[in-house]
Design a protein around this motif. Structure first.
Motif, PDB file in Angstrom:
ATOM      1  N   ASP A  10       0.818  -1.219   0.000  1.00 56.45           N
ATOM      2  CA  ASP A  10       0.000   0.000   0.000  1.00 56.45           C
ATOM      3  C   ASP A  10       0.852   1.268   0.000  1.00 56.45           C
ATOM      4  O   ASP A  10       0.337   2.363  -0.258  1.00 56.45           O
ATOM      5  CB  ASP A  10      -0.915   0.032   1.228  1.00 56.45           C
ATOM      6  N   VAL A  11       2.135   1.135   0.328  1.00 61.99           N
ATOM      7  CA  VAL A  11       3.015   2.304   0.425  1.00 61.99           C
ATOM      8  C   VAL A  11       3.303   2.844  -0.971  1.00 61.99           C
ATOM      9  O   VAL A  11       3.719   2.101  -1.867  1.00 61.99           O
ATOM     10  CB  VAL A  11       4.329   1.940   1.143  1.00 61.99           C
ATOM     11  N   GLU A  12       3.085   4.145  -1.142  1.00 57.09           N
ATOM     12  CA  GLU A  12       3.260   4.771  -2.450  1.00 57.09           C
ATOM     13  C   GLU A  12       4.611   5.455  -2.610  1.00 57.09           C
ATOM     14  O   GLU A  12       5.063   5.679  -3.732  1.00 57.09           O
ATOM     15  CB  GLU A  12       2.148   5.805  -2.671  1.00 57.09           C
ATOM     16  N   PHE A  13       5.256   5.784  -1.480  1.00 51.10           N
ATOM     17  CA  PHE A  13       6.494   6.565  -1.546  1.00 51.10           C
ATOM     18  C   PHE A  13       7.398   6.112  -0.411  1.00 51.10           C
ATOM     19  O   PHE A  13       6.948   5.978   0.730  1.00 51.10           O
ATOM     20  CB  PHE A  13       6.171   8.053  -1.424  1.00 51.10           C
ATOM     21  N   VAL A  14       8.662   5.874  -0.730  1.00 55.27           N
ATOM     22  CA  VAL A  14       9.648   5.406   0.233  1.00 55.27           C
ATOM     23  C   VAL A  14      10.793   6.404   0.284  1.00 55.27           C
ATOM     24  O   VAL A  14      11.332   6.788  -0.770  1.00 55.27           O
ATOM     25  CB  VAL A  14      10.206   4.023  -0.163  1.00 55.27           C
ATOM     26  N   VAL A  15      11.162   6.833   1.481  1.00 55.34           N
ATOM     27  CA  VAL A  15      12.321   7.712   1.635  1.00 55.34           C
ATOM     28  C   VAL A  15      13.310   7.050   2.586  1.00 55.34           C
ATOM     29  O   VAL A  15      12.940   6.675   3.704  1.00 55.34           O
ATOM     30  CB  VAL A  15      11.946   9.107   2.194  1.00 55.34           C
ATOM     31  N   GLY A  16      14.540   6.919   2.133  1.00 54.27           N
ATOM     32  CA  GLY A  16      15.590   6.371   2.972  1.00 54.27           C
ATOM     33  C   GLY A  16      16.594   7.430   3.355  1.00 54.27           C
ATOM     34  O   GLY A  16      17.087   8.173   2.496  1.00 54.27           O
ATOM     35  N   ALA A  17      16.892   7.534   4.648  1.00 53.15           N
ATOM     36  CA  ALA A  17      17.984   8.391   5.109  1.00 53.15           C
ATOM     37  C   ALA A  17      19.282   7.612   4.915  1.00 53.15           C
ATOM     38  O   ALA A  17      19.414   6.478   5.377  1.00 53.15           O
ATOM     39  CB  ALA A  17      17.780   8.768   6.570  1.00 53.15           C
ATOM     40  N   ASP A  18      20.238   8.201   4.229  1.00 54.09           N
ATOM     41  CA  ASP A  18      21.444   7.489   3.804  1.00 54.09           C
ATOM     42  C   ASP A  18      22.439   7.272   4.929  1.00 54.09           C
ATOM     43  O   ASP A  18      22.509   8.060   5.876  1.00 54.09           O
ATOM     44  CB  ASP A  18      22.159   8.266   2.691  1.00 54.09           C
ATOM     45  N   THR A  19      23.232   6.218   4.794  1.00 52.93           N
ATOM     46  CA  THR A  19      24.364   5.956   5.675  1.00 52.93           C
ATOM     47  C   THR A  19      25.614   5.835   4.826  1.00 52.93           C
ATOM     48  O   THR A  19      25.712   4.952   3.972  1.00 52.93           O
ATOM     49  CB  THR A  19      24.159   4.689   6.527  1.00 52.93           C
ATOM     50  N   ILE A  20      26.568   6.731   5.035  1.00 51.73           N
ATOM     51  CA  ILE A  20      27.709   6.810   4.122  1.00 51.73           C
ATOM     52  C   ILE A  20      28.796   5.800   4.438  1.00 51.73           C
ATOM     53  O   ILE A  20      29.770   5.688   3.697  1.00 51.73           O
ATOM     54  CB  ILE A  20      28.317   8.230   4.128  1.00 51.73           C
ATOM     55  N   ARG A  21      28.651   5.044   5.522  1.00 56.46           N
ATOM     56  CA  ARG A  21      29.700   4.079   5.874  1.00 56.46           C
ATOM     57  C   ARG A  21      29.420   2.676   5.370  1.00 56.46           C
ATOM     58  O   ARG A  21      30.210   1.778   5.582  1.00 56.46           O
ATOM     59  CB  ARG A  21      29.868   4.024   7.406  1.00 56.46           C
ATOM     60  N   TRP A  39      10.415  -5.386  -4.255  1.00 55.50           N
ATOM     61  CA  TRP A  39      10.015  -4.372  -5.239  1.00 55.50           C
ATOM     62  C   TRP A  39       8.497  -4.310  -5.385  1.00 55.50           C
ATOM     63  O   TRP A  39       7.838  -5.330  -5.593  1.00 55.50           O
ATOM     64  CB  TRP A  39      10.619  -4.690  -6.605  1.00 55.50           C
ATOM     65  N   SER A  40       7.962  -3.104  -5.260  1.00 57.77           N
ATOM     66  CA  SER A  40       6.503  -2.947  -5.320  1.00 57.77           C
ATOM     67  C   SER A  40       6.076  -1.864  -6.306  1.00 57.77           C
ATOM     68  O   SER A  40       4.875  -1.620  -6.461  1.00 57.77           O
ATOM     69  CB  SER A  40       5.961  -2.587  -3.934  1.00 57.77           C
ATOM     70  N   GLY A  41       7.037  -1.205  -6.933  1.00 60.52           N
ATOM     71  CA  GLY A  41       6.708  -0.115  -7.836  1.00 60.52           C
ATOM     72  C   GLY A  41       6.559   1.230  -7.155  1.00 60.52           C
ATOM     73  O   GLY A  41       6.267   2.241  -7.809  1.00 60.52           O
ATOM     74  N   ALA A  42       6.764   1.283  -5.840  1.00 56.07           N
ATOM     75  CA  ALA A  42       6.646   2.556  -5.122  1.00 56.07           C
ATOM     76  C   ALA A  42       7.698   3.543  -5.608  1.00 56.07           C
ATOM     77  O   ALA A  42       8.800   3.152  -6.013  1.00 56.07           O
ATOM     78  CB  ALA A  42       6.801   2.325  -3.622  1.00 56.07           C
ATOM     79  N   ARG A  43       7.368   4.802  -5.559  1.00 53.94           N
ATOM     80  CA  ARG A  43       8.361   5.838  -5.845  1.00 53.94           C
ATOM     81  C   ARG A  43       9.326   5.932  -4.677  1.00 53.94           C
ATOM     82  O   ARG A  43       8.985   5.582  -3.548  1.00 53.94           O
ATOM     83  CB  ARG A  43       7.673   7.165  -6.105  1.00 53.94           C
TER      84      ARG A  43
END
Length: 394
Positions: free
Chosen positions: A41-52, A70-74
């Motif tokens: 049901d989730v339409e949008f995914v935001v990940g906070a990055d980890t540079i290590r 994979w679900s096709g979410a933006r």
């Protein structure tokens, strides 16, 4: 239209030695369960990055989306050091407010090295972060100690004041199942721990940790249509930058702007972070029921209490010693246990703060519950002028 928090989830903080994706996925699944929303049901995914954590860390949004299936979410990813989580929340919230999606998943997680943070590999002589390590040998605790010394010089604060912060936060952390350190400590134990950067002892300084946090955000109409409980609203997100001239030293810089020709701004950077959030939410410090502040060190918690307007400059130690900032006090600070109890898992920190605000405002924080909580404030900041403040309300 309001943006509401449908669900929150965390992976416990610690030193687990596992890939960061495991922590993020565990937190995301917990948040989805809490929200009553399916991953599909989730339409949008935001990940906070980890540079290590290799290339998957740099594209955290897509990495989490693949790990969940994979679900096709933006998708979006963002990095702003310790403000990464707040920026991730801001991106999702803005997209919902713009009407471009109804439900979004925000997550951050980290797997950290042993010991204090060091610069990213490679030679970068034009990078202040590289310079402060290689030219000055200034690790993060060196800056924390400078801030503590400044506080001592300006307001007469003492190592005993700093130790009292750790005592308070360790008690709250002992009641939090997600915290890494869950044993209450005494002031004597803090002051007897090894000196790291005078005047700060080892127990005055937060650790580096593994951990993850996630939230499910949605539009209020979506929550109503689905019949989902949505009692907590994200009333403001502040990601302001400093105003020139920035006359107070900020990590990782080793010089300040001059105010010889231009007057200093009305508000220093840290105070401006919270002020922008208050303005957006239409509340003030006097309305705050609880605050999660960025206690990289015990001394910094005292600074932040004043920066966000909980008391006038120089008076935070009095509030602390009077019991006003404890779990049963007038304005509890770091009821989660703070970084003193969790340590730093950088991309997850601001998201974890929002998790705590949500639990408290729902009345679901268990033995550390703040009675009658209505407005929660969370603040921290990231390297190079990244502001981070969140206000949640019922």
């Amino acid at each position: 239209m309001s943006v509401v928090v449908l669900g929150v989830g965390m992976h416990p903080w610690g030193k687990w030695g596992r890939p960061f994706l495991e922590y993020g996925v565990a937190a995301a699944r917990a948040a989805l369960r809490d929200a009553g929303v399916a991953w599909t049901d989730v339409e949008f995914v935001v990940g906070a990055d980890t540079i290590r954590n290799g290339y998957p860390g740099f594209i955290a949004g897509a990495s989490y989306a693949q790990a969940l299936g994979w679900s096709g979410a933006r998708v979006a990813s963002c990095y702003a050091a310790c403000a990464s989580g707040a920026q991730a929340v801001d991106i999702a919230r803005t997209r919902i407010l713009a009407g471009l999606c109804d439900v979004a998943l925000v997550m951050g997680a980290d797997s950290t090295p042993k010991g204090f943070f060091k610069p990213v590999g490679g030679d970068r002589p034009d990078d202040p972060d590289w310079q402060r390590f290689r030219l000055l040998g200034a690790t993060n605790p060196a800056y924390f100690a400078l801030y503590a010394r400044r506080r001592m010089a300006l307001y007469g604060s003492s190592p005993a004041d700093f130790a009292a912060v750790k005592v308070k936060n360790s008690l709250a952390g002992s009641l939090n199942p997600m915290a890494r350190y869950r044993n209450p400590v005494t002031a004597e134990e803090v002051l007897a721990s090894p000196m790291v950067a005078d005047p700060l002892h080892l127990m005055d300084i937060c650790a580096t940790s593994d951990g993850g946090a996630a939230v499910v955000l949605a539009s209020e109409p979506y929550a109503r249509r689905r019949g989902l409980p949505a009692s907590v609203r994200v009333a403001a997100v502040s990601t302001v930058t400093p105003t020139f001239p920035n006359t107070i030293l900020e990590l990782p810089n080793f010089a300040t702007d001059s105010s010889a020709a231009v007057p200093a701004p009305e508000r220093p950077f840290r105070a401006a972070i919270a002020h922008a959030a208050y303005e957006e939410a239409g509340v003030g410090p006097e309305d705050v029921s609880l605050a999660e502040v960025y206690d990289l060190s015990t001394a910094l918690e005292l600074d932040w209490m004043e920066d966000v307007g909980l008391c006038p400059p120089g008076e935070s130690a009095k509030l602390l010693h009077d019991g006003e900032t404890g779990l049963s006090g007038r304005i509890p600070v770091n009821p989660s246990g703070g970084l003193a109890s969790f340590g730093e898992a950088i991309p997850a920190q601001a998201i974890a703060q929002l998790c705590e605000l949500t639990l408290q405002l729902r009345g679901g924080a268990g033995p550390r519950q703040i009675a009658g909580a209505r407005v929660g404030l969370a603040v921290n900041q990231g390297l190079f002028g990244h502001g981070s403040a969140l206000i949640a309300t019922t």
